[in-house]
Scaffold this active site. Sequence first.
Site, PDB file in Angstrom:
ATOM      1  N   GLY A  30       0.804  -1.218   0.000  1.00 55.10           N
ATOM      2  CA  GLY A  30       0.000   0.000   0.000  1.00 55.10           C
ATOM      3  C   GLY A  30       0.836   1.266   0.000  1.00 55.10           C
ATOM      4  N   GLU A  34       3.691   6.180  -8.063  1.00 54.59           N
ATOM      5  CA  GLU A  34       3.783   5.886  -9.508  1.00 54.59           C
ATOM      6  C   GLU A  34       4.513   4.566  -9.798  1.00 54.59           C
ATOM      7  OE1 GLU A  34       2.892   6.796 -12.716  1.00 54.59           O
ATOM      8  OE2 GLU A  34       1.355   7.776 -11.512  1.00 54.59           O
ATOM      9  N   HIS A  36       4.373   1.753  -8.036  1.00 58.77           N
ATOM     10  CA  HIS A  36       3.380   0.671  -7.938  1.00 58.77           C
ATOM     11  C   HIS A  36       2.422   0.706  -9.133  1.00 58.77           C
ATOM     12  CE1 HIS A  36       4.125   1.384  -3.491  1.00 58.77           C
ATOM     13  NE2 HIS A  36       4.360   0.086  -3.596  1.00 58.77           N
ATOM     14  N   GLY A 146       8.933  -4.932  -8.761  1.00 56.64           N
ATOM     15  CA  GLY A 146       9.791  -3.861  -9.264  1.00 56.64           C
ATOM     16  C   GLY A 146      11.267  -4.179  -9.101  1.00 56.64           C
ATOM     17  N   ASP A 149      13.474  -3.194  -5.800  1.00 58.83           N
ATOM     18  CA  ASP A 149      13.805  -4.192  -4.776  1.00 58.83           C
ATOM     19  C   ASP A 149      14.357  -5.415  -5.508  1.00 58.83           C
ATOM     20  OD1 ASP A 149      12.732  -2.817  -2.386  1.00 58.83           O
ATOM     21  OD2 ASP A 149      10.870  -2.956  -3.507  1.00 58.83           O
ATOM     22  N   MET A 183      11.485   5.872  -6.639  1.00 58.29           N
ATOM     23  CA  MET A 183      10.250   6.035  -5.854  1.00 58.29           C
ATOM     24  C   MET A 183      10.142   4.928  -4.825  1.00 58.29           C
ATOM     25  SD  MET A 183       7.352   7.474  -8.305  1.00 58.29           S
ATOM     26  CE  MET A 183       7.655   8.934  -9.290  1.00 58.29           C
ATOM     27  N   SER A 185       7.820   4.023  -0.928  1.00 53.19           N
ATOM     28  CA  SER A 185       6.860   4.487   0.088  1.00 53.19           C
ATOM     29  C   SER A 185       7.594   5.133   1.245  1.00 53.19           C
ATOM     30  CB  SER A 185       6.035   3.314   0.609  1.00 53.19           C
ATOM     31  OG  SER A 185       5.363   2.711  -0.463  1.00 53.19           O
TER      32      SER A 185
HETATM   33  O1  PAF Z   1       7.653  -5.069  -2.076  1.00 56.67           O
HETATM   34  C1  PAF Z   1       6.720  -5.087  -1.229  1.00 56.67           C
HETATM   35  O2  PAF Z   1       5.907  -4.173  -1.151  1.00 56.67           O
HETATM   36  C2  PAF Z   1       6.598  -6.265  -0.274  1.00 56.67           C
HETATM   37  O3  PAF Z   1       7.846  -6.729   0.104  1.00 56.67           O
HETATM   38  C3  PAF Z   1       5.725  -7.408  -0.823  1.00 56.67           C
HETATM   39  C4  PAF Z   1       6.317  -8.027  -2.070  1.00 56.67           C
HETATM   40  C5  PAF Z   1       4.335  -6.877  -1.136  1.00 56.67           C
HETATM   41  C6  PAF Z   1       5.589  -8.516   0.221  1.00 56.67           C
HETATM   42  O4  PAF Z   1       5.031  -8.033   1.410  1.00 56.67           O
END
Ligand code: PAF
Length: 300
Positions: A30, A34, A36, A146, A149, A183, A185
């Site tokens: 959550g 952009e 996501h 993405g 990560d 970008m 969170s």
């Molecule tokens: O990248 C993320 O936001 C989190 O690590 C994921 C893949 C949703 C798992 O909780």
Amino acid sequence: MRVIRAVAAMQRLADRLRSGGRLGFVPTMGHLHEGHLSLVRICRKHSDFVVVSIFVNPTQFGPDEDLRQYPRDFGRDRGLLDREGTDVIFYPSAEAMYPAGFATYVRVEELTQGLCGRFRPVHFQGVTTVVAKLFNIVRPDLAVFGQKDAQQAFVIRRMARDLDFGTKIIIAPTIREPDGLAMSSRNCYLTRAQRMQAPVLYRSLKLGRRLVQEGEQNPATVKRRMRQVIKKESGARMQYIEIVDTEELKPVKRIKGRVLIALAAFLGRTRLIDNIIVRLRNNRQERQGRQERKTTDKHR
Ligand code: PAF
């Protein structure tokens, strides 16, 4: 767009959707940006139905990490996903995902030992456990993660392969702010002064890429030059800079082929990560780069 909170209801709906076409999935925690939304768009391109999960997964946070402060705004996320034409949001509670007595974890060996795994010992086990659960609930044909990560994406791809999930993993490019900051969170934790310094991380990665493309093969030299830039232009505290191969994520002794240059740094208490993949197309190009570099150095 439907919002589903219960695991069994999500499983039933996903089964129904899958019988009508390709089911794509974007797992998130959550507080969408952009980056996501670009994953959702890529997912939409490859599938008939798009499911997005929103779940701040407690098992991937260490005891001193930011689980409690992690930004949450379901109302805003819901509006953004609706505008992207998302079909379903899966928004489970922690109790639904981890009922009392929960005792099973999924761990990918080796790939999780280096880079972020060295400093966040429980993180990847939490990620692979929750993603395995989400894959079992949604059973998607494809899922999009993405490159920001990168280690997470490579670990999940390995898990999906090793455990025969039958889900295709798509790794999507990092989306950046106009000044180059990836970008995330967590960027909202930065003070104004830290936010102004943060793009130095990407500048250092671009310097690393340039050095490699110009023929530098010694990882220690590339890392030293990157550290110098970061130190000179910011108050960031480096956690690591590594140059690893893109299969096993092991540090390389000599840079050739395709490598991942990855880093993690703290600006104040905020931990930022970023990376870049550099591909040297062939040995001739590597030699040519080295030759050009020698000539440029001579004329400096
Ligand atoms: O990248 C993320 O936001 C989190 O690590 C994921 C893949 C949703 C798992 O909780």
